[in-house]
Scaffold this active site. Structure first.
Site, PDB file in Angstrom:
ATOM      1  N   TYR A  88       4.113   6.304  10.214  1.00 27.83           N
ATOM      2  CA  TYR A  88       3.265   5.162   9.846  1.00 27.83           C
ATOM      3  C   TYR A  88       4.050   4.112   9.062  1.00 27.83           C
ATOM      4  O   TYR A  88       3.900   2.914   9.302  1.00 27.83           O
ATOM      5  CB  TYR A  88       2.053   5.659   9.037  1.00 27.83           C
ATOM      6  CG  TYR A  88       0.970   4.614   8.897  1.00 27.83           C
ATOM      7  CD1 TYR A  88       0.106   4.327   9.955  1.00 27.83           C
ATOM      8  CD2 TYR A  88       0.813   3.894   7.714  1.00 27.83           C
ATOM      9  CE1 TYR A  88      -0.877   3.358   9.836  1.00 27.83           C
ATOM     10  CE2 TYR A  88      -0.162   2.922   7.581  1.00 27.83           C
ATOM     11  CZ  TYR A  88      -1.014   2.654   8.652  1.00 27.83           C
ATOM     12  OH  TYR A  88      -1.988   1.680   8.530  1.00 27.83           O
ATOM     13  N   LYS A 146       1.589  -0.401  15.312  1.00 29.88           N
ATOM     14  CA  LYS A 146       3.008  -0.449  15.680  1.00 29.88           C
ATOM     15  C   LYS A 146       3.429  -1.676  16.486  1.00 29.88           C
ATOM     16  O   LYS A 146       4.619  -1.982  16.557  1.00 29.88           O
ATOM     17  CB  LYS A 146       3.389   0.816  16.491  1.00 29.88           C
ATOM     18  CG  LYS A 146       3.404   2.076  15.666  1.00 29.88           C
ATOM     19  CD  LYS A 146       4.577   2.073  14.694  1.00 29.88           C
ATOM     20  CE  LYS A 146       4.431   3.036  13.557  1.00 29.88           C
ATOM     21  NZ  LYS A 146       4.203   2.427  12.236  1.00 29.88           N
ATOM     22  N   PRO A 190      -3.524  -0.146  19.296  1.00 32.27           N
ATOM     23  CA  PRO A 190      -3.276  -0.579  17.913  1.00 32.27           C
ATOM     24  C   PRO A 190      -3.437   0.527  16.852  1.00 32.27           C
ATOM     25  O   PRO A 190      -3.191   0.274  15.670  1.00 32.27           O
ATOM     26  CB  PRO A 190      -4.309  -1.689  17.694  1.00 32.27           C
ATOM     27  CG  PRO A 190      -5.338  -1.500  18.738  1.00 32.27           C
ATOM     28  CD  PRO A 190      -4.702  -0.816  19.882  1.00 32.27           C
ATOM     29  N   TYR A 241      -8.888   5.270   8.468  1.00 28.02           N
ATOM     30  CA  TYR A 241      -8.946   5.570   9.903  1.00 28.02           C
ATOM     31  C   TYR A 241      -9.920   6.738  10.056  1.00 28.02           C
ATOM     32  O   TYR A 241      -9.666   7.820   9.523  1.00 28.02           O
ATOM     33  CB  TYR A 241      -7.576   6.012  10.430  1.00 28.02           C
ATOM     34  CG  TYR A 241      -6.545   4.900  10.509  1.00 28.02           C
ATOM     35  CD1 TYR A 241      -5.845   4.473   9.381  1.00 28.02           C
ATOM     36  CD2 TYR A 241      -6.251   4.283  11.733  1.00 28.02           C
ATOM     37  CE1 TYR A 241      -4.890   3.470   9.462  1.00 28.02           C
ATOM     38  CE2 TYR A 241      -5.292   3.279  11.821  1.00 28.02           C
ATOM     39  CZ  TYR A 241      -4.623   2.876  10.685  1.00 28.02           C
ATOM     40  OH  TYR A 241      -3.675   1.883  10.764  1.00 28.02           O
ATOM     41  N   HIS A 280       0.839  -1.207   0.000  1.00 26.59           N
ATOM     42  CA  HIS A 280       0.000   0.000   0.000  1.00 26.59           C
ATOM     43  C   HIS A 280       0.871   1.253   0.000  1.00 26.59           C
ATOM     44  O   HIS A 280       1.729   1.406   0.849  1.00 26.59           O
ATOM     45  CB  HIS A 280      -0.920   0.009   1.224  1.00 26.59           C
ATOM     46  CG  HIS A 280      -2.148  -0.819   1.032  1.00 26.59           C
ATOM     47  ND1 HIS A 280      -3.397  -0.435   1.470  1.00 26.59           N
ATOM     48  CD2 HIS A 280      -2.325  -2.014   0.410  1.00 26.59           C
ATOM     49  CE1 HIS A 280      -4.279  -1.360   1.135  1.00 26.59           C
ATOM     50  NE2 HIS A 280      -3.649  -2.334   0.505  1.00 26.59           N
TER      51      HIS A 280
HETATM   52  P1  RFL Z   1       2.728 -12.355  21.558  1.00 24.78           P
HETATM   53  O1  RFL Z   1       2.188 -12.402  20.172  1.00 24.78           O
HETATM   54  O2  RFL Z   1       1.801 -12.039  22.663  1.00 24.78           O
HETATM   55  O3  RFL Z   1       3.412 -13.771  21.820  1.00 24.78           O
HETATM   56  C1  RFL Z   1       3.871 -14.147  23.109  1.00 24.78           C
HETATM   57  C2  RFL Z   1       3.885 -15.669  23.181  1.00 24.78           C
HETATM   58  O4  RFL Z   1       4.387 -16.061  24.454  1.00 24.78           O
HETATM   59  C3  RFL Z   1       3.583 -17.111  24.969  1.00 24.78           C
HETATM   60  N1  RFL Z   1       3.688 -17.121  26.434  1.00 24.78           N
HETATM   61  C4  RFL Z   1       4.397 -18.027  27.130  1.00 24.78           C
HETATM   62  N2  RFL Z   1       5.138 -19.065  26.741  1.00 24.78           N
HETATM   63  C5  RFL Z   1       5.739 -19.797  27.695  1.00 24.78           C
HETATM   64  N3  RFL Z   1       5.613 -19.537  29.028  1.00 24.78           N
HETATM   65  C6  RFL Z   1       4.879 -18.510  29.481  1.00 24.78           C
HETATM   66  N4  RFL Z   1       4.761 -18.247  30.774  1.00 24.78           N
HETATM   67  C7  RFL Z   1       4.235 -17.695  28.502  1.00 24.78           C
HETATM   68  N5  RFL Z   1       3.439 -16.597  28.578  1.00 24.78           N
HETATM   69  C8  RFL Z   1       3.120 -16.266  27.320  1.00 24.78           C
HETATM   70  C9  RFL Z   1       2.185 -16.782  24.462  1.00 24.78           C
HETATM   71  O5  RFL Z   1       1.332 -17.917  24.454  1.00 24.78           O
HETATM   72  C10 RFL Z   1       2.480 -16.249  23.068  1.00 24.78           C
HETATM   73  O6  RFL Z   1       2.461 -17.258  22.093  1.00 24.78           O
HETATM   74  O7  RFL Z   1       3.947 -11.326  21.668  1.00 24.78           O
HETATM   75  P2  RFL Z   1       5.070 -10.922  20.591  1.00 24.78           P
HETATM   76  O8  RFL Z   1       5.646 -12.160  19.934  1.00 24.78           O
HETATM   77  O9  RFL Z   1       5.966  -9.960  21.248  1.00 24.78           O
HETATM   78  O10 RFL Z   1       4.249 -10.202  19.418  1.00 24.78           O
HETATM   79  C11 RFL Z   1       3.616  -8.969  19.631  1.00 24.78           C
HETATM   80  C12 RFL Z   1       2.389  -8.842  18.722  1.00 24.78           C
HETATM   81  O11 RFL Z   1       1.596 -10.000  18.871  1.00 24.78           O
HETATM   82  C13 RFL Z   1       1.574  -7.577  19.041  1.00 24.78           C
HETATM   83  O12 RFL Z   1       2.419  -6.486  19.266  1.00 24.78           O
HETATM   84  C14 RFL Z   1       0.605  -7.197  17.894  1.00 24.78           C
HETATM   85  O13 RFL Z   1      -0.354  -8.188  17.664  1.00 24.78           O
HETATM   86  C15 RFL Z   1      -0.110  -5.861  18.220  1.00 24.78           C
HETATM   87  N6  RFL Z   1      -1.085  -5.477  17.204  1.00 24.78           N
HETATM   88  C16 RFL Z   1      -0.683  -4.882  16.029  1.00 24.78           C
HETATM   89  N7  RFL Z   1       0.631  -4.683  15.770  1.00 24.78           N
HETATM   90  C17 RFL Z   1       1.034  -4.153  14.585  1.00 24.78           C
HETATM   91  O14 RFL Z   1       2.250  -3.984  14.373  1.00 24.78           O
HETATM   92  N8  RFL Z   1       0.133  -3.799  13.594  1.00 24.78           N
HETATM   93  C18 RFL Z   1      -1.195  -3.977  13.770  1.00 24.78           C
HETATM   94  O15 RFL Z   1      -1.943  -3.711  12.832  1.00 24.78           O
HETATM   95  C19 RFL Z   1      -1.667  -4.505  15.033  1.00 24.78           C
HETATM   96  N9  RFL Z   1      -2.961  -4.695  15.249  1.00 24.78           N
HETATM   97  C20 RFL Z   1      -2.456  -5.693  17.421  1.00 24.78           C
HETATM   98  C21 RFL Z   1      -3.375  -5.301  16.414  1.00 24.78           C
HETATM   99  C22 RFL Z   1      -2.913  -6.323  18.596  1.00 24.78           C
HETATM  100  C23 RFL Z   1      -4.260  -6.523  18.779  1.00 24.78           C
HETATM  101  N10 RFL Z   1      -4.646  -7.177  19.984  1.00 24.78           N
HETATM  102  C24 RFL Z   1      -5.660  -8.143  20.103  1.00 24.78           C
HETATM  103  C25 RFL Z   1      -3.838  -7.017  21.183  1.00 24.78           C
HETATM  104  C26 RFL Z   1      -4.713  -5.486  16.577  1.00 24.78           C
HETATM  105  C27 RFL Z   1      -5.189  -6.092  17.757  1.00 24.78           C
HETATM  106  C28 RFL Z   1      -6.676  -6.254  17.884  1.00 24.78           C
HETATM  107  C1  PHB Z   2      -5.593  -4.761  11.357  1.00 23.71           C
HETATM  108  O1  PHB Z   2      -5.800  -4.967  10.140  1.00 23.71           O
HETATM  109  O2  PHB Z   2      -5.829  -5.628  12.205  1.00 23.71           O
HETATM  110  C2  PHB Z   2      -5.069  -3.452  11.788  1.00 23.71           C
HETATM  111  C3  PHB Z   2      -4.629  -2.552  10.827  1.00 23.71           C
HETATM  112  C4  PHB Z   2      -4.160  -1.293  11.218  1.00 23.71           C
HETATM  113  C5  PHB Z   2      -4.140  -0.963  12.560  1.00 23.71           C
HETATM  114  C6  PHB Z   2      -4.563  -1.879  13.523  1.00 23.71           C
HETATM  115  C7  PHB Z   2      -5.033  -3.134  13.127  1.00 23.71           C
HETATM  116  O3  PHB Z   2      -3.726   0.274  12.928  1.00 23.71           O
END
Ligand code: RFL
Ligand code: PHB
Length: 394
Positions: A385, A297, A293, A201, A72
């Site tokens: 971004y 980032k 989110p 957004y 994009h």
């Molecule tokens: P994770 O993905 O939470 O993985 C951590 C892993 O550790 C395990 N764990 C354990 N394992 C062993 N022993 C224990 N005691 C443990 N405790 C936990 C867990 O089961 C898991 O598998 O962390 P990691 O790898 O640092 O990754 C981070 C990302 O997942 C997170 O930052 C993103 O998902 C955030 N996020 C977004 N980030 C973006 O860059 N762009 C986005 O568009 C974006 N959208 C989002 C998001 C997060 C969201 N939610 C639900 C929080 C949208 C949403 C809705």
């Molecule tokens: C997503 O597609 O899940 C998403 C995209 C952009 C954001 C957050 C989440 O800023």
């Protein structure tokens, strides 16, 4: 058991770090609390910065991403029923973002790991860190009913916000910074074509909206909702109705609805722990910091941490650069705080705050008007971004 690096957590941080280390000839074992299926079932991020994409290529996990990821060159903002395109690429000297779900990134990294033959212990219980502040740390866990003990040189805490690694830094040395927001995002995933080519957004008096996507046939929408809401109280038809109420007529006409594949509420929070290292323990990704989110980032900042840590470890093992080992936290935190700032800024710019006074609301309107109608304002949004650059590790 013995290895060079024990990685706790097989989310994107742990898997990417493991893969980069493996390719550099540095042996590692990953311990994950959940099953691979559970890890893949978590629907999260969707937008990758170009630095994240490059790192995935470096890890040898970029083949499907190159084929299926949607590049994009722009993004849209919407308020007062007016749509404002921001030309990300033109404003940043050609940088772009890629639409490719975190689930797919994780799936690709899992495939690389199983091809490499490296050890991952899934469903590892009671993971415990030992002697973190010594030259011979170790980690133990319960695996298939047996207590397993692994000695190592380093421990990478990649276990997310609810993990246990962060607690291994003594409380008196740990400073935590936190802000929680009085609302969450209700997300819906559906096999319907996205309403718009670019992400949108939107600010609306009924609350923030994000129109995102995973592919040309899969959409992801988010609605700002009060924290007291329960996802079960939102039928699909209620969700689509509320989305229409927050979008202008020309988008409502184009909106294609369908049954949800997933629906959940994520609370919004900013959090940072300092320092991100203690002795031989290094915290990576959500284990050390959380962002709302809004700026997309979280995953990208997690990958930026991995970028610094794997290079430091590689230079330590290959070139004997012991001096770099103490640099990780300061290096990572400089970028972490900039990601925190941008996510906080966009959250404040676009959400509806019930605590706002009429004055606050006017200031917020002026901010939107200024940032999105000025080239300087749009440039600062675009440059953050698409992702700030990584500092060299030297
Ligand atoms: P994770 O993905 O939470 O993985 C951590 C892993 O550790 C395990 N764990 C354990 N394992 C062993 N022993 C224990 N005691 C443990 N405790 C936990 C867990 O089961 C898991 O598998 O962390 P990691 O790898 O640092 O990754 C981070 C990302 O997942 C997170 O930052 C993103 O998902 C955030 N996020 C977004 N980030 C973006 O860059 N762009 C986005 O568009 C974006 N959208 C989002 C998001 C997060 C969201 N939610 C639900 C929080 C949208 C949403 C809705
Ligand atoms: C997503 O597609 O899940 C998403 C995209 C952009 C954001 C957050 C989440 O800023």
């Amino acid at each position: 058991m013995k290895t060079q690096v024990v990685i706790i957590g097989a989310g994107p941080s742990g898997l990417l770090l493991g893969q980069l280390l493996q390719r550099a000839g540095i042996e590692n074992i990953i311990l994950e609390r959940q099953t691979p299926e559970y890890v893949l079932s978590r629907i999260r991020a969707g937008i990758l910065e170009s630095g994240t994409v490059s790192l995935l290529h470096q890890a040898g996990a970029g083949e499907r991403l190159a084929r299926e990821g949607l590049v994009h060159e722009g993004v849209e903002f919407l308020f007062n029923n007016q749509r404002i395109p921001v030309a990300l690429s033109a404003l940043t000297g050609g940088k772009t973002v890629t639409v490719y779900g975190q689930t797919e990134v994780t799936r690709d990294l899992m495939a690389c790991r199983s091809r490499s033959g490296a050890t991952t212990l899934y469903q590892a219980g009671e993971v415990t860190l030992h002697d973190v502040n010594s030259a011979s740390p170790s980690v133990s866990c319960l695996y298939r009913g047996e207590r397993v003990h692994i000695t190592c040189d380093f421990i990478a805490g990649c276990d997310g916000f609810h993990g246990i690694s962060r607690q291994a830094i003594p409380a008196h040395l740990r400073q935590e910074y936190e802000r929680s927001y009085p609302f969450g995002w209700l997300g819906l995933l559906a096999d319907t074509p996205p309403v718009n080519h670019e992400l949108i957004y939107a600010h609306h008096p009924r609350g923030f909206v994000l129109c995102s996507q995973r592919s040309a046939t899969r959409s992801r929408y988010y609605l700002q909702v009060p924290l007291s809401e329960d996802a079960d109280a939102w039928s699909d038809s209620r969700f689509w109705q509320e989305l229409r109420a927050r979008l202008p007529p020309e988008l409502c006409e184009r909106l294609i609805t369908g049954p949800s594949l997933e629906k959940s509420i994520a609370p919004l929070r900013s959090f940072v722990v300092e320092p991100m290292q203690y002795g031989r323990l290094y915290l990576v990704g959500d284990a050390a910091h959380i962002v709302p989110p809004t700026g997309a980032k979280g995953l990208n900042q997690a990958c930026a941490d991995v970028n610094y840590l794997w290079q430091i470890l590689e230079k330590y093992y290959r070139q004997g650069r012991e001096d770099l080992l103490s640099q990780y936290s300061a290096l990572a935190l400089r970028r972490v705080w900039k990601s925190e700032r941008f996510s906080w800024f966009l959250t404040h710019l676009l959400h509806d705050f019930s605590s706002h006074t009429p004055f606050d609301n006017r200031i917020q309107e002026a901010e939107r008007d200024y940032y999105l109608h000025s080239r300087a304002g749009q440039t600062t949004i675009a440059e953050n971004y698409v992702g700030l650059p990584f500092e060299p590790v030297e």
